[in-house]
Design an enzyme around this catalytic site. Sequence first.
Site, PDB file in Angstrom:
ATOM      1  N   ASP A 293      -5.797 -12.179   1.478  1.00 37.85           N
ATOM      2  CA  ASP A 293      -5.232 -10.919   1.960  1.00 37.85           C
ATOM      3  C   ASP A 293      -5.407  -9.863   0.862  1.00 37.85           C
ATOM      4  OD1 ASP A 293      -3.643  -8.809   2.756  1.00 37.85           O
ATOM      5  OD2 ASP A 293      -1.829  -9.996   3.109  1.00 37.85           O
TER       6      ASP A 293
ATOM      7  N   HIS B 135      -3.573  -4.979  -0.970  1.00 40.69           N
ATOM      8  CA  HIS B 135      -3.422  -4.083  -2.117  1.00 40.69           C
ATOM      9  C   HIS B 135      -4.675  -4.034  -2.989  1.00 40.69           C
ATOM     10  CE1 HIS B 135       0.831  -3.462  -1.262  1.00 40.69           C
ATOM     11  NE2 HIS B 135       0.840  -4.735  -0.905  1.00 40.69           N
TER      12      HIS B 135
ATOM     13  N   HIS C  64       2.895 -13.003   0.986  1.00 40.23           N
ATOM     14  CA  HIS C  64       3.605 -12.046   1.842  1.00 40.23           C
ATOM     15  C   HIS C  64       4.227 -12.726   3.070  1.00 40.23           C
ATOM     16  CE1 HIS C  64       3.935  -8.547   4.621  1.00 40.23           C
ATOM     17  NE2 HIS C  64       4.118  -7.863   3.497  1.00 40.23           N
TER      18      HIS C  64
ATOM     19  N   LYS D  88      -2.347   0.987   3.376  1.00 42.15           N
ATOM     20  CA  LYS D  88      -2.139   1.209   1.944  1.00 42.15           C
ATOM     21  C   LYS D  88      -3.156   2.229   1.429  1.00 42.15           C
ATOM     22  CE  LYS D  88       0.824  -2.364   2.269  1.00 42.15           C
ATOM     23  NZ  LYS D  88       0.987  -3.668   2.893  1.00 42.15           N
TER      24      LYS D  88
ATOM     25  N   ASN E 254       2.798   3.223  -0.738  1.00 41.72           N
ATOM     26  CA  ASN E 254       1.579   2.434  -0.953  1.00 41.72           C
ATOM     27  C   ASN E 254       0.329   3.271  -0.705  1.00 41.72           C
ATOM     28  OD1 ASN E 254       3.042   0.008  -1.398  1.00 41.72           O
ATOM     29  ND2 ASN E 254       3.294  -0.213   0.814  1.00 41.72           N
TER      30      ASN E 254
ATOM     31  N   GLU F  62      -3.046 -13.965  -1.626  1.00 40.20           N
ATOM     32  CA  GLU F  62      -3.311 -12.527  -1.704  1.00 40.20           C
ATOM     33  C   GLU F  62      -4.220 -12.280  -2.895  1.00 40.20           C
ATOM     34  OE1 GLU F  62       0.427 -10.257  -1.765  1.00 40.20           O
ATOM     35  OE2 GLU F  62       1.251 -11.726  -0.386  1.00 40.20           O
TER      36      GLU F  62
ATOM     37  N   SER G 135       1.923  -8.145  -3.644  1.00 43.61           N
ATOM     38  CA  SER G 135       2.537  -6.879  -3.267  1.00 43.61           C
ATOM     39  C   SER G 135       3.789  -6.540  -4.057  1.00 43.61           C
ATOM     40  CB  SER G 135       2.857  -6.893  -1.773  1.00 43.61           C
ATOM     41  OG  SER G 135       3.689  -7.983  -1.459  1.00 43.61           O
TER      42      SER G 135
HETATM   43  C1  LIG Z   1       1.752  -4.543   3.693  1.00 45.85           C
HETATM   44  C2  LIG Z   1       1.236  -5.913   3.655  1.00 45.85           C
HETATM   45  C3  LIG Z   1       0.894  -6.590   4.822  1.00 45.85           C
HETATM   46  C4  LIG Z   1       1.249  -6.075   6.195  1.00 45.85           C
HETATM   47  O1  LIG Z   1       0.440  -5.037   6.573  1.00 45.85           O
HETATM   48  P1  LIG Z   1       1.001  -3.988   7.633  1.00 45.85           P
HETATM   49  O2  LIG Z   1      -0.197  -3.267   8.076  1.00 45.85           O
HETATM   50  O3  LIG Z   1       1.966  -3.137   6.878  1.00 45.85           O
HETATM   51  O4  LIG Z   1       1.661  -4.768   8.713  1.00 45.85           O
HETATM   52  C5  LIG Z   1       0.282  -7.819   4.709  1.00 45.85           C
HETATM   53  N1  LIG Z   1       0.052  -8.379   3.514  1.00 45.85           N
HETATM   54  C6  LIG Z   1       0.408  -7.769   2.359  1.00 45.85           C
HETATM   55  C7  LIG Z   1       0.125  -8.436   1.074  1.00 45.85           C
HETATM   56  C8  LIG Z   1       1.017  -6.524   2.399  1.00 45.85           C
HETATM   57  O5  LIG Z   1       1.398  -5.938   1.277  1.00 45.85           O
END
Ligand SMILES: *Cc1c(COP(=O)(O)O)cnc(C)c1O
Length: 398
Positions: free
Chosen positions: A213, A216, A134, A247, A48, A184, A188
Site C-alpha cells: 500500500d 503515502h 492500516h 493524499k 495529507n 505499507e 501512515s
Molecule cells: C489513507 C489510507 C488508506 C485509505 O485510503 P482512503 O482513500 O482514505 O480510503 C489506506 N491505506 C493507508 C496506508 C492510508 O494512509
Amino acid sequence: MKTFEQDIAERLSDIRRQALFRELRPIGTAQKPRIESRGRRLLNFSSNDYLGLADDPEVKEAAAEAVRNFGAGSGASRLICGSLGPHNELEATLAEFKGVPAALTFSSGFAAALGAIGALVGKGDVVVLDRLAHACLVDASKLSGAELRVFRHNDPESLEKILRQETCRTQGAATTARILVVTESVFSMDGDRAPLKEIAEVKNRYGAWLMVDEAHGTGLYGPRLRGVAEELGVSGEIEVQMGTMGKALGSAGGFICGSRPLIDLLINRARSFIFSTAPVPAAAAAANAALKKIMTGRCATHLERLWKNVAAVRAALGSPAPDPCPILPLHVGDEARAVEAGRALLDRGFLVPAVRYPTVGRGKARLRLTLSAAHESEDIAELLAALRALGFGRDFVT
Ligand SMILES: *Cc1c(COP(=O)(O)O)cnc(C)c1O
C-alpha cells in the site's frame, strides 16, 4: 435488558473515560495551510495534501470540467453503465505513471483494500500482515476469510519465520494455499518505511505474493515519483501495488495496479468495486490532472518546497533523518496528555491533532504533524516557535 439509548450512552462514557472521545471539526475553507474553523483562523499541519494539489487551480478546473461534461454523479456501478470517460482516462494514466500494464480505481483506498484482498484470498489461504498496517488492510484481511498472521513491524526475519511455518503447515493440504504478504511502503502514523527489498526477497523464497500500500509514497518518491517501490527498485517484485488519490494527488479514491489478468480478476471478483456506484467523475478527473502534473515535471518546485520544509522541521526538532517523510509523529504516550498538547497548540492557532487508540496502540498517543509543499517558510517558523514554547524537542521524536 439495556435500552438502545442506555447501551450507547454507556459506551460513550467509556470512550470518554479513556480520553478517546473524538468529534468532528468543521472546516470552513478549502484544504490548505491557512484554514478557518468555528470562526478561528488556524495554521493547518494535519492534512495529507502533501503537494498542495487539493486546492491547485489546474486540478480544480479539471474537476469542474468533468462536472460540466459528465455530470455530478456517475449513475451506476462501473460494470453497469458508470464507466465514464474520466474513470477510463485515469486508469490509463495510472498504468502509465506506475509503468504497469493495468490499473483499477475504487471509490476509496479503504474500498481498494477490501476489494483486492477479498478477491485474491479466502478460506484456506493465509494473509501475513505487518503489525502496524492500516486499518483497511487489517479489516480486509479479516473479512477475506483467510487465516491472518502478523509479523513484527518492518522485520523481514519475523516475516520469514511465519512464512516458513505456513509453508510447512499448508504443504499437506489438498489444495495449494495462497500466501499473501501485505504491508505499507510509508507507514501512515509513524512515517517510517518498510524494507521492501528484504521483504520481497523473503516472499520470493517462499513463493508468496506481495501487496504494498503506497498511500503515502505515491507522488513523492522515486525518479518518476511512482513511490518507494520505484526508489528501491523493487516494483517488479510486487504482485499487487495499491495507492490512494486522497493524499499527494489531492483528490479522492483508491487504486490497484499490476498485470492485466490481476485487474481482470478484480473487475470480476472485487465486491467493493462491483457492488458500488462509480466514483464521481470530478474526483477521477482531478486525480488524473494531478498525475499529469506530476508526470510532466510540473510538481518539481512543489517537491523541493516540501522537502525543504521537512528538513527544516527535522533539523529544529533534532530528529535523525534516515528517509525524508512529510509525516512527523511527536510521541507523547499518554492519551490525555496528547489531547492536552493538541489543545495547547490549537489555542495558539495550530492544528496538529492528537492521534490515539485505535488509530495507534494504547499508550502510544502522539501528535501527528504533517507538512505540505503549500506551507510557507513563515508558517514553519511559527510552528517551530510554538513547539519550542510548549517544550517539544528531541525527546518527542524518534
Ligand atoms: C489513507 C489510507 C488508506 C485509505 O485510503 P482512503 O482513500 O482514505 O480510503 C489506506 N491505506 C493507508 C496506508 C492510508 O494512509
